[in-house]
Design a protein around this motif. Structure first.
Motif, PDB file in Angstrom:
ATOM      1  N   GLU A  19      25.255  37.310  58.051  1.00 52.37           N
ATOM      2  CA  GLU A  19      23.787  37.292  58.003  1.00 52.37           C
ATOM      3  C   GLU A  19      23.304  36.971  56.594  1.00 52.37           C
ATOM      4  O   GLU A  19      22.361  36.203  56.406  1.00 52.37           O
ATOM      5  N   THR A  63      19.370  39.101  61.903  1.00 53.47           N
ATOM      6  CA  THR A  63      19.760  39.174  63.318  1.00 53.47           C
ATOM      7  C   THR A  63      20.957  40.098  63.527  1.00 53.47           C
ATOM      8  O   THR A  63      21.729  40.371  62.604  1.00 53.47           O
ATOM      9  N   CYS A  64      21.111  40.524  64.771  1.00 52.62           N
ATOM     10  CA  CYS A  64      22.088  41.559  65.136  1.00 52.62           C
ATOM     11  C   CYS A  64      22.474  41.327  66.598  1.00 52.62           C
ATOM     12  O   CYS A  64      21.585  41.170  67.438  1.00 52.62           O
ATOM     13  N   SER A  65      23.752  41.305  66.885  1.00 55.97           N
ATOM     14  CA  SER A  65      24.161  41.039  68.282  1.00 55.97           C
ATOM     15  C   SER A  65      23.698  42.151  69.229  1.00 55.97           C
ATOM     16  O   SER A  65      23.513  41.920  70.412  1.00 55.97           O
ATOM     17  N   LYS A  84      23.921  47.459  61.018  1.00 53.93           N
ATOM     18  CA  LYS A  84      22.684  46.726  60.718  1.00 53.93           C
ATOM     19  C   LYS A  84      21.873  47.471  59.665  1.00 53.93           C
ATOM     20  O   LYS A  84      21.232  46.862  58.805  1.00 53.93           O
ATOM     21  N   LEU A  90      16.295  41.848  64.215  1.00 53.48           N
ATOM     22  CA  LEU A  90      16.086  41.276  65.545  1.00 53.48           C
ATOM     23  C   LEU A  90      17.396  41.308  66.327  1.00 53.48           C
ATOM     24  O   LEU A  90      18.408  40.785  65.838  1.00 53.48           O
ATOM     25  N   HIS A 125      19.771  39.825  68.711  1.00 53.25           N
ATOM     26  CA  HIS A 125      19.960  38.438  69.174  1.00 53.25           C
ATOM     27  C   HIS A 125      21.371  38.348  69.770  1.00 53.25           C
ATOM     28  O   HIS A 125      22.342  38.101  69.054  1.00 53.25           O
ATOM     29  N   SER A 149      24.335  35.704  68.989  1.00 46.24           N
ATOM     30  CA  SER A 149      24.934  35.546  67.646  1.00 46.24           C
ATOM     31  C   SER A 149      25.068  34.071  67.245  1.00 46.24           C
ATOM     32  O   SER A 149      26.106  33.633  66.780  1.00 46.24           O
ATOM     33  N   SER A 162      20.758  34.492  60.807  1.00 50.12           N
ATOM     34  CA  SER A 162      19.639  35.137  60.110  1.00 50.12           C
ATOM     35  C   SER A 162      18.730  34.048  59.551  1.00 50.12           C
ATOM     36  O   SER A 162      19.099  32.868  59.578  1.00 50.12           O
ATOM     37  N   PHE A 206      15.669  37.180  71.544  1.00 45.49           N
ATOM     38  CA  PHE A 206      15.421  38.096  70.420  1.00 45.49           C
ATOM     39  C   PHE A 206      14.661  39.322  70.917  1.00 45.49           C
ATOM     40  O   PHE A 206      13.661  39.183  71.621  1.00 45.49           O
TER      41      PHE A 206
END
Ligand code: NAD
Ligand code: MG
Length: 391
Positions: free
Chosen positions: A152, A174-176, A218, A239, A241, A244, A248, A297
């Protein structure tokens, strides 16, 4: 002249992928030193293949074995112990240090590398979580650059190229969402470490995979972004997402959003940290937006994933609170992996440790070392309490 690289944590997920990058670009990069904690055979195998000048095994109990495994290689120096990790990074020929150890243990060797004015390729996010302010100050003082390896932060860094004079309006981190994104609290009560270790999109070391499932990772990354890019936490939006693909993004004053997209492959951010500002070829899959077709998202749920809420609390309190959070998390994470506490129990242990450990508003390195030890002691007591209650 080839760039000489020291890899702290060469037997791990990041370390082995870094060696793959180095192998693909053996005309540019050479391994100067490799280090590991326990995996002595793997370290010796890597040493035979990459011919470093030195290897270090952090756990001294393995020193004799490592020497024996490399008796026919007098050209490779063998060292052991924590002090040796701090010393090896200072070796004159080294240009870059890839900090890819896991946890608080990475802090002191990274500080030593900064003081030796090496370029730091930073995967070990715990270093910035625990001591972000100190690390940034030292990096400035010693003119050491810190390049992010976390995917990220690499994406943010890549989005900022050419934007030196433009202020960041907002970071979109972003974050899975991890393997339990769609689970309710009832289901979270009973998930096991084996379930948590099945990450949907990334293949990583065990500790960070559990942190990703709890979303503590995160929270750590918000802190990491805050220190790397000098942006306050309230301008960093998380967010979820699940695909992946957007790694970011950064939003600027005119509303423009720049992002880096790609398939999930850590070799790209590792290589970019090595080669910046150049881009080098990299073998591997390419992003096909036709097959990706859907990018979603969502807002994170901090009530369900309390670790993220605790990380925000630690950011707000500042001082040594992120260090307390990190130490308690290392203990709770390990306890969960060894079936000594439940998934939801991790947040309890961290929360209670944050309440009990000694707060210090303006810590130095000595305070961080004491805080880490104290918070581990407290968190370990809470783990034992939970285990006793279970039994
Ligand atoms: P890993 O567990 O796979 O590897 C860790 C490495 O550090 C190993 O080589 C191990 O021998 C060494 N090590 C562990 N404890 C040590 C100690 N006490 N002393 C000396 N050496 C020690 O971990 P990983 O997944 O490669 O992650 C490494 C770091 O990179 C972590 O801080 C993680 O948060 C970060 N990171 C990893 C990924 C990933 O995709 N794996 C992505 C982003 C960030
Ligand atoms: Mg990451």
């Amino acid at each position: 002249m080839k760039q000489q690289i020291c890899i702290l944590g060469s037997t791990g997920s990041i370390g082995t992928q870094a060696l793959d990058v180095i192998e693909q670009h053996s005309d540019l990069y050479e391994v100067y030193a490799l280090t590991a904690n326990n995996r002595v055979e793997e370290l010796a195998r890597q040493a035979r293949k990459f011919n470093p000048a030195a290897v270090v095994i952090a756990n001294e109990a393995h020193y004799a074995t490592l020497c024996k495994l490399l008796t026919d290689r007098p050209d490779i120096k063998v060292y052991a112990g924590k002090e040796a990790l701090k010393q090896i990074v200072e070796a004159e020929p080294i240009n870059m240090v890839l900090a890819a150890m896991v946890g608080f243990a990475g802090l002191e060797p990274t500080i030593a590398a900064i003081k030796a004015r090496k370029k730091i390729c930073l995967a070990n996010k715990e270093t910035l979580v625990v001591a972000g302010e100190l690390i940034c100050k030292l990096a400035q003082e010693h003119h050491a650059s810190i390049l992010p390896v976390d995917s990220e932060h690499s994406a943010i860094f890549q989005s900022l190229v050419g934007e030196d004079d433009n202020e960041i309006d907002k970071i979109l981190l972003t974050c899975s969402g991890g393997p339990f994104r769609l689970f309710d609290r009832d289901r979270l009560q009973t998930v096991t470490a084996a379930d948590a270790l099945r990450h949907p999109t990334w293949d990583m070391g065990a500790k960070i995979t559990i942190d990703s499932a709890s979303l503590m990772n995160k929270g750590f990354e918000v802190m990491e972004a805050k220190w790397l890019f000098g942006v306050p936490a309230d301008k960093i939006q998380v967010l979820i997402h699940p695909q992946s693909i957007v790694h970011s993004a950064v939003q600027f004053a005119d509303g423009a959003v720049k992002a880096q997209l790609g398939v999930p492959d850590m070799r790209l951010p590792i290589q970019y940290a090595f080669s910046f500002p150049k881009r080098l070829p990299l073998k591997g899959d390419r992003l096909d937006l036709f097959t990706a077709h859907c990018l979603e998202f969502f807002e994170p749920d901090t009530e369900k994933f309390r670790c993220l809420a605790l990380a925000y609390e630690a950011i707000n309190r500042g001082g040594n609170m992120p260090c307390i959070l990190n130490a308690a998390n290392e203990v709770a994470n390990e306890a969960f992996r060894h079936n000594k506490c439940s998934f939801l129990g991790m947040a309890d242990i961290i929360d209670r440790t944050m309440q009990r450990a000694t707060f210090d508003a303006s810590p130095d390195l000595e305070v961080y070392l004491q805080t880490d030890a104290e918070a581990r002691r407290i968190a370990t007591e809470f783990v034992a309490e939970k285990a006793a209650a279970k039994g």
